[in-house]
Scaffold this motif. Structure first.
Motif, mmCIF file in Angstrom:
data_model
loop_
_atom_site.group_PDB
_atom_site.id
_atom_site.type_symbol
_atom_site.label_atom_id
_atom_site.label_comp_id
_atom_site.label_asym_id
_atom_site.label_seq_id
_atom_site.Cartn_x
_atom_site.Cartn_y
_atom_site.Cartn_z
ATOM 1 N N GLY A 85 0.749 -1.298 -0.034
ATOM 2 C CA GLY A 85 -0.095 -0.151 0.035
ATOM 3 C C GLY A 85 0.676 1.443 -0.061
ATOM 4 N N LYS A 86 1.778 1.381 1.038
ATOM 5 C CA LYS A 86 2.796 2.523 1.077
ATOM 6 C C LYS A 86 3.687 2.597 -0.281
ATOM 7 C CE LYS A 86 4.204 6.118 3.613
ATOM 8 N NZ LYS A 86 3.300 7.214 3.630
ATOM 9 N N THR A 87 4.095 1.652 -0.736
ATOM 10 C CA THR A 87 4.825 1.379 -2.031
ATOM 11 C C THR A 87 4.332 2.006 -3.102
ATOM 12 O OG1 THR A 87 6.115 -0.575 -0.846
ATOM 13 C CG2 THR A 87 6.433 -0.024 -3.111
ATOM 14 N N ILE A 91 5.838 5.234 -5.250
ATOM 15 C CA ILE A 91 6.347 4.917 -6.369
ATOM 16 C C ILE A 91 5.382 4.562 -7.571
ATOM 17 C CG2 ILE A 91 8.434 4.066 -5.401
ATOM 18 C CD1 ILE A 91 7.762 1.300 -6.512
ATOM 19 N N GLY A 92 4.155 4.418 -7.220
ATOM 20 C CA GLY A 92 2.925 4.373 -8.251
ATOM 21 C C GLY A 92 2.741 2.842 -8.603
ATOM 22 N N ARG A 93 1.422 2.647 -9.001
ATOM 23 C CA ARG A 93 1.083 1.256 -9.102
ATOM 24 C C ARG A 93 1.806 0.457 -10.076
ATOM 25 N NH1 ARG A 93 -1.696 3.974 -5.215
ATOM 26 N NH2 ARG A 93 -3.670 4.192 -5.459
ATOM 27 N N ARG A 94 2.082 1.270 -11.237
ATOM 28 C CA ARG A 94 2.829 0.370 -12.285
ATOM 29 C C ARG A 94 4.282 -0.497 -12.111
ATOM 30 N NH1 ARG A 94 5.516 3.545 -16.304
ATOM 31 N NH2 ARG A 94 6.218 2.503 -17.908
ATOM 32 N N PRO A 207 0.270 2.292 -19.194
ATOM 33 C CA PRO A 207 0.394 3.489 -18.246
ATOM 34 C C PRO A 207 0.105 3.540 -16.968
ATOM 35 C CG PRO A 207 -1.924 3.055 -19.183
ATOM 36 C CD PRO A 207 -0.984 1.891 -19.415
ATOM 37 N N GLU A 208 0.335 4.588 -16.073
ATOM 38 C CA GLU A 208 0.101 4.713 -14.695
ATOM 39 C C GLU A 208 -1.261 4.880 -14.592
ATOM 40 O OE1 GLU A 208 0.298 4.075 -11.337
ATOM 41 O OE2 GLU A 208 2.599 4.326 -11.655
ATOM 42 N N SER A 209 -1.910 4.511 -13.395
ATOM 43 C CA SER A 209 -3.286 4.713 -12.994
ATOM 44 C C SER A 209 -3.656 6.107 -12.854
ATOM 45 C CB SER A 209 -3.289 4.203 -11.232
ATOM 46 O OG SER A 209 -4.579 4.484 -10.901
ATOM 47 N N PRO A 210 -4.664 6.405 -13.605
ATOM 48 C CA PRO A 210 -4.985 7.800 -13.587
ATOM 49 C C PRO A 210 -5.489 8.401 -12.016
ATOM 50 C CG PRO A 210 -6.884 6.597 -14.480
ATOM 51 C CD PRO A 210 -5.646 5.873 -14.420
ATOM 52 N N ARG A 211 -5.890 7.928 -11.475
ATOM 53 C CA ARG A 211 -6.275 8.015 -9.996
ATOM 54 C C ARG A 211 -4.820 8.494 -9.253
ATOM 55 N NH1 ARG A 211 -10.501 5.372 -11.736
ATOM 56 N NH2 ARG A 211 -12.316 6.244 -11.228
ATOM 57 N N TRP A 212 -3.885 7.859 -9.204
ATOM 58 C CA TRP A 212 -2.391 7.821 -8.758
ATOM 59 C C TRP A 212 -1.949 9.165 -9.124
ATOM 60 C CZ3 TRP A 212 2.593 8.449 -10.312
ATOM 61 C CH2 TRP A 212 3.591 8.291 -9.094
ATOM 62 N N LEU A 213 -2.229 9.437 -10.568
ATOM 63 C CA LEU A 213 -1.678 10.564 -11.152
ATOM 64 C C LEU A 213 -2.157 11.854 -10.625
ATOM 65 C CD1 LEU A 213 -1.257 9.120 -14.812
ATOM 66 C CD2 LEU A 213 0.464 9.913 -13.138
ATOM 67 N N VAL A 214 -3.458 11.682 -10.457
ATOM 68 C CA VAL A 214 -4.375 12.817 -9.710
ATOM 69 C C VAL A 214 -4.054 13.090 -8.500
ATOM 70 C CG1 VAL A 214 -6.675 13.645 -8.972
ATOM 71 C CG2 VAL A 214 -6.352 12.520 -11.372
ATOM 72 N N MET A 215 -3.440 12.190 -7.539
ATOM 73 C CA MET A 215 -3.118 12.123 -6.274
ATOM 74 C C MET A 215 -1.786 12.975 -6.285
ATOM 75 S SD MET A 215 -3.729 8.460 -4.682
ATOM 76 C CE MET A 215 -2.907 8.581 -3.225
ATOM 77 N N LYS A 216 -0.908 12.898 -7.257
ATOM 78 C CA LYS A 216 0.177 13.436 -7.510
ATOM 79 C C LYS A 216 0.152 14.762 -8.150
ATOM 80 C CE LYS A 216 2.219 10.154 -5.154
ATOM 81 N NZ LYS A 216 2.799 10.481 -3.955
ATOM 82 N N LYS A 217 -0.963 15.185 -8.381
ATOM 83 C CA LYS A 217 -1.240 16.492 -9.179
ATOM 84 C C LYS A 217 -0.785 16.447 -10.491
ATOM 85 C CE LYS A 217 -1.804 19.032 -4.918
ATOM 86 N NZ LYS A 217 -3.208 18.687 -4.743
ATOM 87 N N ARG A 218 -0.597 15.211 -11.468
ATOM 88 C CA ARG A 218 -0.195 15.333 -12.651
ATOM 89 C C ARG A 218 -1.583 15.062 -13.597
ATOM 90 N NH1 ARG A 218 4.215 10.943 -11.421
ATOM 91 N NH2 ARG A 218 4.354 10.324 -13.764
ATOM 92 N N LEU A 219 -2.210 16.197 -13.664
ATOM 93 C CA LEU A 219 -3.549 16.165 -14.333
ATOM 94 C C LEU A 219 -3.440 15.925 -15.745
ATOM 95 C CD1 LEU A 219 -5.389 18.991 -12.190
ATOM 96 C CD2 LEU A 219 -5.206 16.641 -11.560
ATOM 97 N N ARG A 409 -8.026 8.171 -1.428
ATOM 98 C CA ARG A 409 -6.788 8.219 -0.507
ATOM 99 C C ARG A 409 -6.527 6.931 0.238
ATOM 100 N NH1 ARG A 409 -3.505 11.437 2.861
ATOM 101 N NH2 ARG A 409 -4.229 11.043 5.445
ATOM 102 N N LEU A 410 -7.550 6.278 0.527
ATOM 103 C CA LEU A 410 -7.299 4.911 1.344
ATOM 104 C C LEU A 410 -7.178 3.784 0.817
ATOM 105 C CD1 LEU A 410 -10.156 5.793 4.106
ATOM 106 C CD2 LEU A 410 -7.750 6.581 4.225
ATOM 107 N N ARG A 411 -7.279 3.852 -0.611
ATOM 108 C CA ARG A 411 -7.440 2.636 -1.465
ATOM 109 C C ARG A 411 -6.501 1.691 -1.439
ATOM 110 N NH1 ARG A 411 -9.369 4.676 -6.121
ATOM 111 N NH2 ARG A 411 -11.417 4.491 -5.314
ATOM 112 N N ALA A 412 -5.297 2.100 -1.522
ATOM 113 C CA ALA A 412 -3.831 1.425 -1.662
ATOM 114 C C ALA A 412 -3.666 0.806 -0.164
ATOM 115 C CB ALA A 412 -2.803 2.260 -2.264
ATOM 116 N N GLN A 413 -3.805 1.700 0.753
ATOM 117 C CA GLN A 413 -3.468 0.920 1.896
ATOM 118 C C GLN A 413 -4.496 0.102 2.655
ATOM 119 O OE1 GLN A 413 -0.643 3.152 4.348
ATOM 120 N NE2 GLN A 413 -0.339 4.840 2.955
ATOM 121 N N GLY A 414 -5.801 0.499 2.593
ATOM 122 C CA GLY A 414 -6.802 -0.158 2.960
ATOM 123 C C GLY A 414 -6.911 -1.395 2.431
#
Length: 494
Positions: A85-87, A91-94, A207-219, A409-414
């Motif tokens: 989850g933290k990883t 570094i991203g889902r990919r 590609p990287e997950s679009p939701r992770w990209l939004v979390m990193k403000k890479r819109l 926000r909780l998806r990866a670690q949850g």
């Protein structure tokens, strides 16, 4: 509108035609590549069930050592699940998928080249950490990249690949059963490096997950991915707006600056608590059903029933694996049509009946001196029914549900927490199955598992809301009570 004639009068009736759901080919390709990671666990589950018979003879293992060897991968996989989850947030889902494949590759090499039991155990530990990473990240990535109307199908692909991996392991067991005992199990385990190499290379085309990209403000990057996974640019804009608003709302909530673990475990909102209970509960019952242990030790079960030829035992495994693969594919195709709840309830009820039948068959064979063929056939059918009911509901839906119900926000670690429970329970069941069965017989063990599935059915009925057709950003509302919903509405209006 359609005109129909009734007697001398004509009436018109309105015919509602539902738009056909189209499968986005790019999103499907990404989901397939990510889900291929799950074949690593499936192959290990399938191949170790046969390889352990030869490992036991070659390395002179006791029953206790056998249980520890088989179950250690599952227990150690919870380490990877907790870290994933933290990883994946960092570094991203990919790249987390790449990390999972590389770790499993190292573990497979250690296992296949192990000169002794301690080295073999070290390989299981390393491979287990890789499996833990892959089990969490594959469903999360596919859920985050999939369009809403086909998310159930795409998020169930990890279980499809687990099942394909199991069947592949069975086929390898059968094919290599004729070579010398000190080589066959090594080749069986070494072949696991092949899918891990394929997974590691395939990820670079994703590609990287679009939701992770939004979390990193890479819109802008997120929009590019959403355009590729949507029907048109307008739909991509809508999806981007929903994801961005959900993220901004969460950042503006009372939990700003608070760690995700505190938000999940220390002071969760009522909605978050219900989500956590649902996610942990479904993962608990997935493994408490004993499905993995039945697969691991099926040759032991039928050996005790009177089947002594290893090749015949492996043939039964192939039959079971084929049934399992068939039904998990059926589940993937109908999941978005019928929903999660109906298939979960059908699955748990069917498994309870199948395990009860298997318990009766095992007890009859144990008490019978001549081991009648019809009783063996009934037991084989009951095993196939058990894994088929598991594969049509509880197996794939656990990964789908765990990855879609947590807010962004909780998806990866949850999800990593829920999957850690999954792996812990799987390891405990695998490492105690033979010991408990020795005390209460295999038949008694199957009756215990049937009782657990009755409890699972009650749990699913009362705690699992339907998520079919809901946007990921809207699913959290299903777990809110009226008071929480009103508070959330006031925040949005403000």
């Amino acid at each position: 509108m359609e005109e129909i004639e009734v007697g001398n009068h004509s009436k018109t009736k309105e015919v509602i035609v539902k738009p056909k759901v189209k499968m986005n080919k790019y999103a499907l390709a990404c989901a397939l590549l990510a889900s291929t990671n799950s074949i690593l666990l499936g192959y290990d589950i399938g191949v170790i069930s046969g390889a352990i018979l030869y490992i036991r003879e070659d390395l002179k293992l006791s029953k206790f050592q056998e249980e520890i060897l088989v179950g250690s991968l599952n227990v150690c996989s919870l380490i990877g699940s907790l870290l994933s989850g933290k990883t994946s947030d960092l570094i991203g889902r990919r790249y987390t998928i790449v990390l999972a494949a590389c770790t499993f590759f190292a573990g497979a090499l250690l296992m296949g080249l192990a000169p002794s039991y301690p080295y073999l155990m070290a390989g299981r530990v390393v491979a287990g950490i890789g499996v833990g990473y892959s089990l969490m990240i594959a469903p999360v990535y596919t859920a985050e990249i999939s369009p809403t109307m086909t998310r159930g199908f795409m998020s169930s692909l990890p279980e499809v690949f687990i099942t394909v991996g199991i069947l592949l392991g069975y086929v390898v067991n059968y094919a290599l059963s004729g070579i010398p005992n000190n080589w066959n199990w090594r080749v069986m385990l070494l072949l696991a490096v092949v899918p891990s190499i394929g997974v590691g290379l395939g990820v670079f085309f994703m590609p990287e997950s679009p939701r992770w990209l939004v979390m990193k403000k890479r819109l802008s990057e997120a929009k590019t991915v959403l355009v590729a996974t949507s029907e048109n640019e307008e739909e991509a804009e809508v999806r981007l707006g929903e994801i961005t608003r959900a993220w901004e709302l969460h950042e503006a909530s009372n939990f700003v600056g608070q760690s995700v673990w505190k938000e999940l475990l220390w002071k969760p909102t009522p909605g978050t608590r219900r989500i956590l209970i649902a996610a942990i509960g479904i993962n608990f019952f997935m493994q408490a059903s004993g499905n993995d242990a039945v697969i691991y030790y099926l040759p032991e079960v039928f050996s005790a029933a009177g089947i002594k030829k290893k090749k015949l035992l492996f043939a039964i495994n192939v039959i079971m694996g084929t049934a399992k693969a068939t039904f998990v594919m059926i589940s993937a195709l109908v999941l978005d049509k019928y929903g999660r709840r109906p298939l979960l309830l059908l699955s748990s009820a069917g498994m309870a009946v199948s395990l009860s039948t298997l318990g009766l068959g095992s007890m009859f064979l144990r008490a019978s001196g001549h081991k009648p063929s019809w009783a063996i056939v009934v037991s084989v059918i009951a095993v196939c029914a058990d894994v088929s009911f598991f594969s049509v509901g509880l197996g794939p839906i656990t990964w789908v549900y765990s990855s879609e119900i947590f807010p962004m926000r909780l998806r990866a670690q949850g999800t990593s927490l829920a999957v850690s429970v999954n792996r812990f329970v799987s390891g405990v069941v695998a490492m105690t199955f033979l010991t408990i069965a020795t005390k209460i017989t295999f038949g008694g063990m199957f009756f215990v598992l049937a009782g657990i599935m009755v409890l699972a059915m009650v749990f699913f009925f009362f705690t699992i809301p339907e998520t079919k057709g809901k946007n990921l950003e809207d699913i959290g509302k299903l777990f809110e009570n009226k008071k929480t919903s009103d508070e959330g509405r006031e925040i949005r209006e403000a």
